[in-house]
Design a protein around this motif. Structure first.
Motif, short mmCIF file in Angstrom:
data_model
loop_
_atom_site.label_atom_id
_atom_site.label_comp_id
_atom_site.label_asym_id
_atom_site.label_seq_id
_atom_site.Cartn_x
_atom_site.Cartn_y
_atom_site.Cartn_z
N CYS A 236 1.48 -1.01 -0.25
CA CYS A 236 -0.30 -0.05 0.35
C CYS A 236 1.01 1.31 -0.17
N SER A 237 0.78 1.99 -1.32
CA SER A 237 0.99 3.51 -1.22
C SER A 237 0.32 4.46 -1.22
N SER A 238 0.91 5.36 -1.18
CA SER A 238 -0.21 7.05 -0.68
C SER A 238 -1.16 6.98 -1.66
N GLN A 239 -0.61 6.46 -2.99
CA GLN A 239 -2.00 6.65 -4.18
C GLN A 239 -2.25 5.57 -4.73
N ASN A 240 -2.21 4.25 -3.97
CA ASN A 240 -3.21 3.22 -3.99
C ASN A 240 -3.31 2.63 -2.80
N CYS A 241 -3.67 3.74 -1.33
CA CYS A 241 -4.05 3.12 -0.58
C CYS A 241 -4.96 2.97 0.00
N HIS A 242 -6.02 4.18 -0.20
CA HIS A 242 -7.14 3.29 -0.35
C HIS A 242 -8.01 1.75 -1.18
N TYR A 243 -7.74 2.16 -2.27
CA TYR A 243 -8.07 0.50 -3.06
C TYR A 243 -7.49 -0.10 -2.55
N CYS A 244 -6.12 -0.28 -1.73
CA CYS A 244 -5.69 -1.74 -1.03
C CYS A 244 -6.59 -2.25 0.38
N ILE A 245 -6.87 -0.80 0.67
CA ILE A 245 -7.54 -1.43 1.74
C ILE A 245 -8.96 -1.58 1.65
N TRP A 246 -9.45 -0.79 0.55
CA TRP A 246 -11.02 -0.65 0.24
C TRP A 246 -11.60 -2.01 -1.03
N CYS A 247 -11.09 -2.88 -1.00
CA CYS A 247 -11.47 -3.68 -2.48
C CYS A 247 -11.45 -4.84 -1.73
N PRO A 248 -10.76 -5.55 -1.10
CA PRO A 248 -10.83 -7.32 0.10
C PRO A 248 -12.51 -6.04 0.76
N PHE A 249 -12.74 -5.27 1.42
CA PHE A 249 -14.33 -5.44 1.60
C PHE A 249 -15.22 -5.10 1.07
N VAL A 250 -14.82 -4.50 -0.32
CA VAL A 250 -15.85 -4.31 -1.25
C VAL A 250 -16.19 -6.40 -1.69
N SER A 251 -15.13 -7.23 -2.28
CA SER A 251 -14.97 -8.13 -2.87
C SER A 251 -15.96 -9.12 -1.68
N PHE A 252 -15.78 -8.89 -0.61
CA PHE A 252 -16.40 -9.55 0.15
C PHE A 252 -18.20 -8.96 0.39
N ILE A 253 -18.14 -8.38 -0.24
CA ILE A 253 -19.70 -7.79 0.42
C ILE A 253 -20.43 -7.90 -1.25
N VAL A 254 -19.69 -7.66 -2.39
CA VAL A 254 -19.76 -8.57 -4.08
C VAL A 254 -20.52 -10.50 -3.35
N VAL A 255 -19.19 -11.15 -2.68
CA VAL A 255 -19.54 -12.84 -2.32
C VAL A 255 -21.00 -12.51 -2.06
N ILE A 256 -20.55 -12.12 -0.72
CA ILE A 256 -22.21 -12.11 0.41
C ILE A 256 -23.46 -11.87 -0.64
N ILE A 257 -23.31 -10.87 -1.52
CA ILE A 257 -24.34 -10.44 -2.29
C ILE A 257 -25.11 -12.18 -3.28
N ILE A 259 -24.03 -14.80 -3.27
CA ILE A 259 -24.85 -15.93 -2.45
C ILE A 259 -26.18 -15.70 -1.94
N ILE A 260 -26.76 -14.80 -1.59
CA ILE A 260 -27.77 -14.04 -1.51
C ILE A 260 -28.67 -14.40 -2.64
N VAL A 261 -28.26 -13.78 -3.56
CA VAL A 261 -29.33 -13.86 -5.07
C VAL A 261 -29.65 -15.30 -5.10
N THR A 262 -27.88 -16.09 -5.05
CA THR A 262 -28.35 -17.22 -5.53
C THR A 262 -28.77 -18.18 -4.93
N TYR A 263 -28.85 -17.97 -3.56
CA TYR A 263 -30.13 -18.37 -2.80
C TYR A 263 -31.27 -18.71 -3.17
#
Length: 303
Positions: A236-257, A259-263
Motif C-alpha cells: 500500500c502506497s500513498s497513491q493506491n492506499c484507499h484501493y488497497c484497503i477497500w478492495c478486500p471489503f468490496v470483494s467480500f460484500i460482492v461475494v455475500i450478495i 450468495i444471497i441472490v443465488t439462494y
C-alpha cells in the motif's frame, strides 16, 4: 497502717479492674476501605463499611452523607426504614441498605446506575454509637477508540484516532507493530457539558517499517485501557492506499450478495415446480384422452 490499708484496697480492686479493661478496649468502630472504591458509569457499586466488633445495627440510625450536597443525605435509615423526606433527590431510587447485612453489623451502601456526578467522598455516621468513617468513590467512563484513514497535502497516508465518552481525561498514544511509541500529531482534547472527555490524534505514516498501528487510550486513575489496531497492506502506497484497503471489503460484500441472490433464485425455482393435485387421480377423464383407433370404432355391438 495507712500504707497497708491502701495496698489491701488495691489488691482487692485488681480483679474488677481487669474485668473492666476489655469493655474499654472493645469500643465500637466503623471500618471502611482506605483505598478508593472504583466503578464505571452505569454500573452498580457497594461502599463497604463494617462495625467492629460486629454487632447489629438494624435498630440504629444510619446516615450516609456526601459533602457539598443539598439536601446532604444520600441515605437516611431510621427505625428500620429509609426516610425519603431527608434524601437528596439525585439518589432517589438508586440507593439501598441491606436489612440482612445490618443485623451482621454491615452498613454498606449500594448505589445503582452510578453517575459521573456520584464521584467523591462519602461519610457513614452512627450517632448513637458515636462513630463515623469515610470512603472515596472514583467513577470512570470508557469507550473503544476508532481509527480512520486519510491523506495529507503531501499525499502521505494519515491515520486518525478518536474516542469519546471518557472520564477522567485519558491519555492517547500510537504504537507500532512491536509496541514502540510513535510520534503523534494534532492531539486534541474536548470536555463535554456532561463532564465526559473526547480525545483525538493523528499519525502520519512516513516509513513502512511496520504494517500494524495501534491506538491506545488509557486512564491510570481508574486503571482502564482500550486499544484498536489498524493494518495496512504491505504494497500500500500513498497513491493506491484507499484501493488497497477497500478492495478486500468490496470483494467480500460482492461475494455475500452473490450468495444471497443465488439462494433466492434457487428457492424460487423449487417453489415453482410442477405439482399434481391429488383429486386428479380420482377423475381419470380429466387427463387428455388419446383418439380411438379405427378398428375400435367399427367393433360389432358398439353403438
Amino acid at each position: 497502717m495507712k500504707c497497708s490499708s491502701v495496698a489491701a484496697l488495691l489488691i482487692t480492686s485488681l480483679p474488677w479492674i481487669f474485668l473492666l479493661l476489655p469493655s474499654f478496649g472493645a469500643q465500637t468502630k466503623l471500618i471502611c476501605p482506605e483505598q478508593p472504591i472504583k466503578s464505571l458509569a452505569g454500573d452498580d457499586v457497594i461502599l463497604t463499611c463494617q462495625l467492629h466488633p460486629s454487632m447489629s445495627a438494624s435498630s440504629e440510625t444510619v446516615v450516609w452523607t456526601k459533602p457539598g450536597l443539598d439536601p446532604k443525605y444520600v441515605y437516611f435509615h431510621k427505625n428500620g426504614k429509609l426516610r425519603k423526606d431527608n434524601q437528596n433527590p439525585s439518589y432517589s431510587g438508586r440507593t439501598r441498605l441491606s436489612e440482612k447485612d445490618l443485623v451482621d453489623g454491615k452498613v454498606s451502601l449500594e448505589i445503582r446506575s452510578v453517575k459521573i456526578s456520584d464521584e467523591g467522598e462519602y461519610w457513614c455516621i452512627l450517632e448513637s454509637m458515636q462513630t463515623e468513617a469515610s470512603v472515596q468513590l472514583s467513577v470512570g467512563a470508557v469507550s473503544e477508540p476508532f481509527i480512520g484513514i486519510s491523506q495529507n497535502n503531501s499525499g502521505d497516508v494519515a491515520l486518525q484516532c478518536r474516542c469519546e465518552g471518557w472520564y477522567p481525561e485519558p491519555e492517547l498514544m500510537w504504537l507500532d507493530g512491536e509496541g514502540n511509541p510513535l510520534p503523534a500529531e494534532n492531539k486534541d482534547t474536548f470536555r463535554h457539558p456532561d463532564g465526559l472527555f473526547s480525545v483525538s490524534s493523528r499519525l502520519t505514516v512516513t516509513q513502512r517499517n511496520s504494517h500494524s498501528f495501534t491506538c491506545r487510550v488509557c486512564q491510570e486513575k481508574i486503571n482502564k485501557t482500550r486499544e484498536t489496531t489498524f493494518y495496512l497492506p504491505a504494497n500500500c502506497s500513498s497513491q493506491n492506499c484507499h484501493y488497497c484497503i477497500w478492495c478486500p471489503f468490496v470483494s467480500f460484500i460482492v461475494v455475500i450478495i452473490s450468495i444471497i441472490v443465488t439462494y433466492k433464485l434457487t428457492k424460487n425455482v423449487k417453489g415453482s415446480s410442477f405439482k399434481v393435485d391429488s383429486k386428479d387421480f380420482n377423475h381419470p377423464k380429466s387427463f387428455i384422452e388419446l383418439p380411438k383407433s379405427e378398428s375400435e370404432s367399427f367393433m360389432p355391438g358398439v353403438v
